[in-house]
Design a protein around this motif. Sequence first.
Motif, PDB file in Angstrom:
ATOM      1  N   UNK A 123      45.802   5.810  66.302  1.00  0.00           N
ATOM      2  CA  UNK A 123      46.917   6.131  67.128  1.00  0.00           C
ATOM      3  C   UNK A 123      47.742   5.203  67.969  1.00  0.00           C
ATOM      4  N   UNK A 124      47.033   4.133  68.313  1.00  0.00           N
ATOM      5  CA  UNK A 124      47.834   3.229  69.058  1.00  0.00           C
ATOM      6  C   UNK A 124      48.413   1.880  68.372  1.00  0.00           C
ATOM      7  N   UNK A 125      48.080   2.264  67.001  1.00  0.00           N
ATOM      8  CA  UNK A 125      48.484   0.997  66.146  1.00  0.00           C
ATOM      9  C   UNK A 125      47.819  -0.183  66.120  1.00  0.00           C
ATOM     10  N   UNK A 126      46.383  -0.099  66.534  1.00  0.00           N
ATOM     11  CA  UNK A 126      45.571  -1.249  66.467  1.00  0.00           C
ATOM     12  C   UNK A 126      44.334  -0.884  65.718  1.00  0.00           C
ATOM     13  N   UNK A 127      44.460  -0.500  64.678  1.00  0.00           N
ATOM     14  CA  UNK A 127      43.202  -0.202  63.708  1.00  0.00           C
ATOM     15  C   UNK A 127      42.480  -1.499  63.512  1.00  0.00           C
ATOM     16  N   UNK A 128      41.071  -1.505  63.725  1.00  0.00           N
ATOM     17  CA  UNK A 128      40.188  -2.860  63.271  1.00  0.00           C
ATOM     18  C   UNK A 128      40.039  -3.637  64.431  1.00  0.00           C
ATOM     19  N   UNK A 129      40.540  -3.230  65.772  1.00  0.00           N
ATOM     20  CA  UNK A 129      40.419  -4.168  66.829  1.00  0.00           C
ATOM     21  C   UNK A 129      39.271  -3.833  67.757  1.00  0.00           C
ATOM     22  N   UNK A 130      38.462  -2.693  67.152  1.00  0.00           N
ATOM     23  CA  UNK A 130      37.292  -2.078  68.078  1.00  0.00           C
ATOM     24  C   UNK A 130      36.211  -3.246  68.663  1.00  0.00           C
ATOM     25  N   UNK A 139      48.842  -8.342  77.205  1.00  0.00           N
ATOM     26  CA  UNK A 139      49.140  -7.149  78.111  1.00  0.00           C
ATOM     27  C   UNK A 139      49.382  -5.920  77.514  1.00  0.00           C
ATOM     28  N   UNK A 140      50.358  -5.848  76.459  1.00  0.00           N
ATOM     29  CA  UNK A 140      50.845  -4.712  75.725  1.00  0.00           C
ATOM     30  C   UNK A 140      49.626  -3.951  75.043  1.00  0.00           C
ATOM     31  N   UNK A 141      48.678  -4.791  74.401  1.00  0.00           N
ATOM     32  CA  UNK A 141      47.586  -4.214  73.775  1.00  0.00           C
ATOM     33  C   UNK A 141      46.688  -3.605  74.714  1.00  0.00           C
ATOM     34  N   UNK A 142      46.392  -4.225  75.918  1.00  0.00           N
ATOM     35  CA  UNK A 142      45.595  -3.786  76.998  1.00  0.00           C
ATOM     36  C   UNK A 142      46.019  -2.336  77.370  1.00  0.00           C
ATOM     37  N   UNK A 143      47.387  -2.096  77.621  1.00  0.00           N
ATOM     38  CA  UNK A 143      48.080  -0.979  78.158  1.00  0.00           C
ATOM     39  C   UNK A 143      47.810  -0.029  76.949  1.00  0.00           C
ATOM     40  N   UNK A 144      48.055  -0.397  75.658  1.00  0.00           N
ATOM     41  CA  UNK A 144      47.580   0.726  74.613  1.00  0.00           C
ATOM     42  C   UNK A 144      45.986   1.225  74.591  1.00  0.00           C
ATOM     43  N   UNK A 145      45.343   0.265  75.137  1.00  0.00           N
ATOM     44  CA  UNK A 145      43.728   0.685  75.156  1.00  0.00           C
ATOM     45  C   UNK A 145      43.627   1.426  76.493  1.00  0.00           C
ATOM     46  N   UNK A 181      57.046   7.699  71.078  1.00  0.00           N
ATOM     47  CA  UNK A 181      56.499   8.191  69.724  1.00  0.00           C
ATOM     48  C   UNK A 181      55.205   8.969  69.974  1.00  0.00           C
ATOM     49  N   UNK A 182      54.292   8.080  70.757  1.00  0.00           N
ATOM     50  CA  UNK A 182      53.070   8.849  70.790  1.00  0.00           C
ATOM     51  C   UNK A 182      53.066   9.986  71.476  1.00  0.00           C
ATOM     52  N   UNK A 183      53.814  10.257  72.605  1.00  0.00           N
ATOM     53  CA  UNK A 183      53.817  11.494  73.337  1.00  0.00           C
ATOM     54  C   UNK A 183      54.222  12.722  72.268  1.00  0.00           C
TER      55      UNK A 183
END
Length: 365
Positions: A123-130, A139-145, A181-183
């Motif tokens: 959903x947050x376009x970070x597949x594989x980042x687990x 910063x942007x990735x943290x806020x998506x998490x 877009x997410x909303x």
Amino acid sequence: MSNDAFISIQNVDKFFGKFQAIDNVSMDIGHGEFFSLLGASGCGKTTLLRMLAGFENPSKGEIYIDGQPMSEVPPHHRPVNMVFQSYAIFPHLNVRDNIAYGLRRQKLTKQARADKVDEMLDLIALPGYGDRAANELSGGQRQRIALARALILKPKVLLLDEPLGALDKQLREQMQLELRALQRQVGITFVFVTHDQEEALTLSDRVAVMSAGTVLQMDTPSGLYETPKTRQVASFIGTMNFFEAEVKSTNGAMMNIEAQGLGNLQLPRGERHFNEGEAVQVAIRPEKLLLTDDKPEGDGQMVQGQLRNSSYLGERSHFYVAIDGVDAPVAVSAQNRTRFAPDPSDERPVWLNWSDDAIVVLAKD
Ligand SMILES: Nc1ncnc2c1ncn2[C@@H]1O[C@H](COP(=O)(O)OP(=O)(O)O)[C@@H](O)[C@H]1O
Ligand SMILES: [Mg+2]
């Protein structure tokens, strides 16, 4: 409460000791709406959000979510979740454990938990980042998490308190598009807090403009911009030129207004009622004025002035024009449509013209 209100805030006051942070606020927010609270720092946005979340209780009034009064409902039983400005993710946990944090009270199999986290990472376009560590993220990735961690519990309402405030301008604009877009994708109600008017306009279905604990106006972005109800809202949302004016006469759907510097204006009366002889303000946005060197043809609305100075902003320029009888120079904004425009810094006589529908008439405040 109107029937389609998903959140209804009714006559809410909030006192901290003797200090009144919220003063008789009422608002209805629809299901699936992207709704923003906009106002300067200290106007009560966070306080209102915290009352929706249940971290604070109203001193007076009631809040309903999904038809239920919230006064007796503790935060963890409310169908809401909150995202904060600071990157509220745990530095010692990896991405997967951060996102799954909210699920710790639920009895889920390891597989079910992993599936939910993977769904959120998609959903947050970070597949594989687990398996990434928290400190390996931008910063942007943290806020998506942080968003994923709030959404994994499938709240009916997401409360966002200046979530993009710590990001630089470019990333912030990119995240705004992603957030919108997410909303749309998850379809839940977002109540978003910001002090940035451009951000509120870009993201929202509707915006409540707040000041000193009250709501000044609630409307769609274009409604706020094109038909502000007061000078305060008109100057908080974008830039506005104001002219002192007086209603000379009214005739059916039309009124005749004498405005300082602009002369006599024939305008439609619109929805608002002004009396003959009433002192009003005429307001016009900088981009709705057209600046020309030559006198415009025809007998439309126009005024002559003296170009005083200008600033070049790349895609547009701002010009400041002195007009007889008006104290402040009039701001004009123009797109730089040709690549090599004449030097705009020359002081010279110029003409301004506009169409009738560019003008907003406001009560004198
Ligand atoms: N717990 C509190 N105790 C006393 N005053 C508070 C408390 N929380 C907020 N305030 C005051 O209420 C006002 C609104 O604060 P806040 O809702 O945080 O504003 P905003 O989020 O719009 O910047 C501010 O003047 C703030 O100092
Ligand atoms: Mg705040």
